[in-house]
Design a protein around this motif. Sequence first.
Motif, PDB file in Angstrom:
ATOM      1  N   SER A 103    -111.018  24.157 -74.925  1.00 21.50           N
ATOM      2  CA  SER A 103    -110.999  23.461 -76.230  1.00 21.50           C
ATOM      3  C   SER A 103    -112.423  23.166 -76.695  1.00 21.50           C
ATOM      4  CB  SER A 103    -110.241  22.130 -76.108  1.00 21.50           C
ATOM      5  OG  SER A 103    -110.954  21.233 -75.286  1.00 21.50           O
ATOM      6  N   GLY A 104    -112.522  22.710 -77.930  1.00 19.29           N
ATOM      7  CA  GLY A 104    -113.812  22.259 -78.426  1.00 19.29           C
ATOM      8  C   GLY A 104    -114.249  21.002 -77.692  1.00 19.29           C
ATOM      9  N   THR A 105    -113.290  20.146 -77.393  1.00 23.16           N
ATOM     10  CA  THR A 105    -113.576  18.926 -76.630  1.00 23.16           C
ATOM     11  C   THR A 105    -114.179  19.296 -75.278  1.00 23.16           C
ATOM     12  OG1 THR A 105    -111.681  17.880 -77.682  1.00 23.16           O
ATOM     13  CG2 THR A 105    -112.507  16.832 -75.693  1.00 23.16           C
ATOM     14  N   LEU A 108    -117.750  20.533 -75.613  1.00 23.56           N
ATOM     15  CA  LEU A 108    -118.696  19.427 -75.778  1.00 23.56           C
ATOM     16  C   LEU A 108    -118.924  18.679 -74.467  1.00 23.56           C
ATOM     17  CD1 LEU A 108    -117.375  18.683 -79.251  1.00 23.56           C
ATOM     18  CD2 LEU A 108    -119.818  18.459 -78.774  1.00 23.56           C
ATOM     19  N   SER A 129    -116.042  12.465 -87.569  1.00 23.96           N
ATOM     20  CA  SER A 129    -115.801  13.673 -86.779  1.00 23.96           C
ATOM     21  C   SER A 129    -114.463  13.531 -86.084  1.00 23.96           C
ATOM     22  CB  SER A 129    -116.916  13.860 -85.739  1.00 23.96           C
ATOM     23  OG  SER A 129    -116.783  15.114 -85.112  1.00 23.96           O
ATOM     24  N   VAL A 175    -122.932  17.106 -86.157  1.00 23.68           N
ATOM     25  CA  VAL A 175    -121.634  17.761 -86.371  1.00 23.68           C
ATOM     26  C   VAL A 175    -121.707  18.484 -87.721  1.00 23.68           C
ATOM     27  CG1 VAL A 175    -119.144  17.376 -86.670  1.00 23.68           C
ATOM     28  CG2 VAL A 175    -120.476  15.878 -85.155  1.00 23.68           C
ATOM     29  N   ASP A 201    -122.384  20.456 -82.679  1.00 20.27           N
ATOM     30  CA  ASP A 201    -120.927  20.508 -82.727  1.00 20.27           C
ATOM     31  C   ASP A 201    -120.549  21.444 -83.873  1.00 20.27           C
ATOM     32  OD1 ASP A 201    -118.216  20.191 -83.124  1.00 20.27           O
ATOM     33  OD2 ASP A 201    -118.205  18.032 -82.698  1.00 20.27           O
ATOM     34  N   ALA A 203    -117.601  22.967 -84.098  1.00 24.00           N
ATOM     35  CA  ALA A 203    -116.143  23.141 -84.041  1.00 24.00           C
ATOM     36  C   ALA A 203    -115.565  23.566 -85.387  1.00 24.00           C
ATOM     37  CB  ALA A 203    -115.487  21.844 -83.577  1.00 24.00           C
ATOM     38  N   MET A 227    -109.143  25.791 -81.727  1.00 22.60           N
ATOM     39  CA  MET A 227    -107.853  25.139 -81.920  1.00 22.60           C
ATOM     40  C   MET A 227    -107.159  25.754 -83.147  1.00 22.60           C
ATOM     41  SD  MET A 227    -106.943  22.516 -84.134  1.00 22.60           S
ATOM     42  CE  MET A 227    -105.433  21.580 -84.268  1.00 22.60           C
ATOM     43  N   LYS A 230    -108.561  26.030 -86.813  1.00 20.04           N
ATOM     44  CA  LYS A 230    -109.945  26.436 -87.058  1.00 20.04           C
ATOM     45  C   LYS A 230    -110.019  27.830 -87.701  1.00 20.04           C
ATOM     46  CE  LYS A 230    -111.682  22.621 -85.606  1.00 20.04           C
ATOM     47  NZ  LYS A 230    -110.640  21.939 -84.878  1.00 20.04           N
ATOM     48  N   GLY A 237    -108.556  26.402 -77.597  1.00 18.85           N
ATOM     49  CA  GLY A 237    -109.637  27.101 -76.902  1.00 18.85           C
ATOM     50  C   GLY A 237    -110.976  26.627 -77.392  1.00 18.85           C
ATOM     51  N   TYR A 362    -110.554  11.899 -94.976  1.00 20.95           N
ATOM     52  CA  TYR A 362    -110.452  12.837 -93.843  1.00 20.95           C
ATOM     53  C   TYR A 362    -109.841  12.066 -92.682  1.00 20.95           C
ATOM     54  CZ  TYR A 362    -112.265  15.556 -89.866  1.00 20.95           C
ATOM     55  OH  TYR A 362    -112.400  16.208 -88.681  1.00 20.95           O
TER      56      TYR A 362
HETATM   57  C1  LIG Z   1    -115.987  18.417 -85.334  1.00 17.66           C
HETATM   58  C2  LIG Z   1    -115.051  18.612 -84.191  1.00 17.66           C
HETATM   59  N1  LIG Z   1    -115.512  18.441 -82.954  1.00 17.66           N
HETATM   60  C3  LIG Z   1    -114.720  18.612 -81.873  1.00 17.66           C
HETATM   61  C4  LIG Z   1    -113.407  18.972 -82.021  1.00 17.66           C
HETATM   62  C5  LIG Z   1    -112.553  19.127 -80.810  1.00 17.66           C
HETATM   63  O1  LIG Z   1    -112.021  20.414 -80.715  1.00 17.66           O
HETATM   64  P1  LIG Z   1    -110.616  20.658 -79.974  1.00 17.66           P
HETATM   65  O2  LIG Z   1    -109.537  20.103 -80.827  1.00 17.66           O
HETATM   66  O3  LIG Z   1    -110.559  22.136 -79.821  1.00 17.66           O
HETATM   67  O4  LIG Z   1    -110.719  19.970 -78.680  1.00 17.66           O
HETATM   68  C6  LIG Z   1    -112.874  19.171 -83.287  1.00 17.66           C
HETATM   69  C7  LIG Z   1    -111.459  19.532 -83.497  1.00 17.66           C
HETATM   70  O5  LIG Z   1    -110.895  19.373 -84.550  1.00 17.66           O
HETATM   71  C8  LIG Z   1    -113.722  18.981 -84.416  1.00 17.66           C
HETATM   72  O6  LIG Z   1    -113.259  19.147 -85.667  1.00 17.66           O
END
Ligand SMILES: Cc1ncc(COP(=O)(O)O)c(C=O)c1O
Length: 440
Positions: A103-105, A108, A129, A175, A201, A203, A227, A230, A237, A362
């Motif tokens: 994932s993006g998480t 990071l 964010s 971000v 970031d 993402a 995700m 995206k 992922g 948002y």
């Molecule tokens: C700016 C930003 N950072 C991090 C994330 C985390 O990504 P993920 O949902 O794949 O874990 C997101 C997901 O929406 C995001 O928009």
Amino acid sequence: MNDSPHMSRRKFMESTACAAAASVGGPTMVRATETQKLAAMGGMKAVTEPLPQWIRWGEPESDRLDALMEQSSLFYWNGPQTTAFIERFKRHCATTHVQTCSSGTAALHIAVAAAGIGPGDEVITSPISDIGTVIGVLFQQAVPVFADVESDTYNLDPRDVARKITLRTKAIIPVHLAGNPCDMNQFRDLAKQHDLILIEDCAQAWGARYRGQQVGTIGQAACFSMMNSKHITTGDGGVVASNDETLGPLLQRFGDKGTDRVTREPLQWLAANYRMSEAQAAIGAAQLERLEGIASRRNRLGRILTQRLNELPGVTVHREDAANRATYWFYMFRIRPKRFRVERSELVKAMRAEGVNASAGYIRRPLYGERMFQDHSFFANTWPVRDSGQTDMDYRKVKCPEAEAVLRTGIRLRVTENMTDRYVEQMALGVTKVVRHYAS
Ligand SMILES: Cc1ncc(COP(=O)(O)O)c(C=O)c1O
């Protein structure tokens, strides 16, 4: 119409102006339509154009999945799908070290951990964010420090970041919100001056460029999400990448339980299992081939919206620096509430009645406003770094006035690459009708 990403700005302006004229009958016609009754009051909807089907995957993905079925292993290490994915990713985002992840998480968290960020270290980032930006920071027992955002890009404001730097600051995470690049020269200078690590970031910023340079290649680490919502996706992922010779070689280990799969050295640091499987990488490799088309299309649609909404009373458009390429994961303009006779929610309702996919703001509140920050209750209702005196951070006292105002006054429009120019022109018309009707 020419959709080339290399179209000059002048040509682009000319061609979108033509598109506007062709799609809504020219400027006179636009004005006539604008004065029509709102759809919410029984008038005609502004958006009459059908939205073409959003085709996100097909033959390229299924070809790779067919190949996958011939494999004897679906594990990432040395897997042909992961290898293809990484090779294509490097072509897109010129980096030497690339780790696919879940994932993006995860991306990071891997970046923050590989950067050696630990208990009590401060990491400055944006309060607007996804929570995924700071989850890894918190898991490293480090301290997210929120700086305010710019009023018109909604990105982290370098001036406020400068004010928030202390002796404990280790990193900045800009971000690129909604795919609009942050002011990276400023962040690069700040990072150099204070010896800080810059983690991008990305993402929401697939395909975005900062002064011609792909986002993700500017800081020491780049983190992308794949995700489902995206620009390109593997359902879930992520990817973390770096050109840094200290941090880069550690990405693999921090994504894979601390194990260096080449040297098999003894485990030195705690790390999670954030691996991405070959099945996801197969889809991802095919998705990367679609990226440039998606990115250039979204950029074009965002620019049409800016061009159309720019002069509206009481509206501030989503600012994109002309030297950059924003890839509009969403488009958000702001209203000046005093200029309107009704609340933002009424404007949004009226826009939706016009057929415009509009939403208020948002995220619901800045990240520091979430309960776990207000209560400092991250780990079983405790926060060890604070409880042990390693930080005196009190999120109840944090205020980022601009971020709060952005979330109060933003109206977000959905933008997807399947929208035609004509469709987006009609969206703009829907917004225009409502704004003109309610502006005082
Ligand atoms: C700016 C930003 N950072 C991090 C994330 C985390 O990504 P993920 O949902 O794949 O874990 C997101 C997901 O929406 C995001 O928009």
